[in-house]
Design an enzyme around this catalytic site. Structure first.
Site, PDB file in Angstrom:
ATOM      1  N   ILE A  54       0.820  -1.105  -0.032  1.00  0.00           N
ATOM      2  CA  ILE A  54      -0.121   0.123   0.018  1.00  0.00           C
ATOM      3  C   ILE A  54       0.630   1.273   0.085  1.00  0.00           C
ATOM      4  O   ILE A  54       1.723   1.227   0.957  1.00  0.00           O
ATOM      5  CB  ILE A  54      -1.105   0.062   1.223  1.00  0.00           C
ATOM      6  CG1 ILE A  54      -1.769   1.351   1.225  1.00  0.00           C
ATOM      7  CG2 ILE A  54      -0.119  -0.274   2.419  1.00  0.00           C
ATOM      8  CD1 ILE A  54      -2.988   0.883   2.410  1.00  0.00           C
ATOM      9  N   SER A  55       0.688   2.108  -1.141  1.00  0.00           N
ATOM     10  CA  SER A  55       1.581   3.234  -1.202  1.00  0.00           C
ATOM     11  C   SER A  55       1.767   4.177   0.139  1.00  0.00           C
ATOM     12  O   SER A  55       0.750   4.263   0.791  1.00  0.00           O
ATOM     13  CB  SER A  55       1.288   4.124  -2.353  1.00  0.00           C
ATOM     14  OG  SER A  55       1.306   3.341  -3.546  1.00  0.00           O
TER      15      SER A  55
END
Ligand code: SAH
Length: 204
Positions: A54-55
């Site tokens: 997840i960025s």
């Protein structure tokens, strides 16, 4: 905690009030894998299924700001992953089309969107290198994985005036903005180094 995260992003240079409001609203902890929820409001990337991440919130905010989303804009996202970036785009009132090439993540996140009432226009299992010609042209396209090169299909699927935000590179990526000035002309701007999981092309 989300308000605090927004303050951290402001300190790092994010100014778009709509993007900051979206960060304040979207419950990032629900997009994380169990065991990591407690860290959701740190400005860090975390592992999700299928060896992906997840960025980092700063990256999500930075890319979202560059897209200049307006309500009703058609936005194409390459790399659905956890769905967090998708949810931020939906919060900005975009019509979102999102593509993921890992079947496990596609299934998991698609189910999660339904459960949570998030409504992207389409969630597609496929290869984002090709874009989504049947829905083109787009106001903007965001690539959330590191691209060794810029897929030509994505440039060709932008409206005139449209924006492609793509991290380009192998070990490390340079965030790159392309603005389509006319049918044939693109203005390119490079905006600093980031690190993403790789954008993988399906050769078949
Ligand atoms: N936007 C996501 C980022 C996930 S990481 C989030 O906020 O969680 C990048 C994602 O891009 C991974 O899920 C990876 O599987 C996906 N990806 C890599 N190559 C791709 C391709 N060619 N087409 C579509 N998705 C791709």
């Amino acid at each position: 905690m989300r308000n605090k995260l927004a303050e951290v992003l402001i300190a790092k240079g994010i100014v778009d009030t709509h993007v900051l409001d979206a960060i304040r609203k979207v419950p990032r902890h629900l997009f994380m894998d169990s065991g990591f929820e407690g860290h959701a409001y740190q400005d860090k990337a975390f592992p999700i299924a299928a060896d992906q991440t997840i960025s980092q919130p700063y990256t999500v905010a930075f890319q979202s700001e560059l897209l200049k989303v307006e309500p009703g804009h058609k936005v194409l996202e390459i790399g659905t992953g956890s769905g967090y970036q998708t949810a931020i785009l939906l919060q900005l009132k975009a019509k979102v089309f999102t593509i993921e090439r890992q079947l496990e993540l596609f299934k998991k996140t698609n189910l999660f969107f339904k459960k949570m009432g998030y409504r992207p226009k389409k969630v597609i299992f496929g290869d984002g290198y090709k874009g989504l010609p049947e829905e083109a042209p787009f106001n903007s396209i965001i690539v959330t994985a590191g691209a060794p090169e810029v897929p030509k299909a994505l440039l060709s699927q932008l409206k005139v005036g449209g924006r492609l935000v793509i991290p380009v590179g192998v070990e490390e990526q340079i965030m790159t903005l392309f603005v389509r000035k006319s049918e044939k002309e693109f203005e390119k701007t490079e905006l600093g180094a980031f690190r993403f999981v790789p954008l993988l092309e399906d050769k078949n």
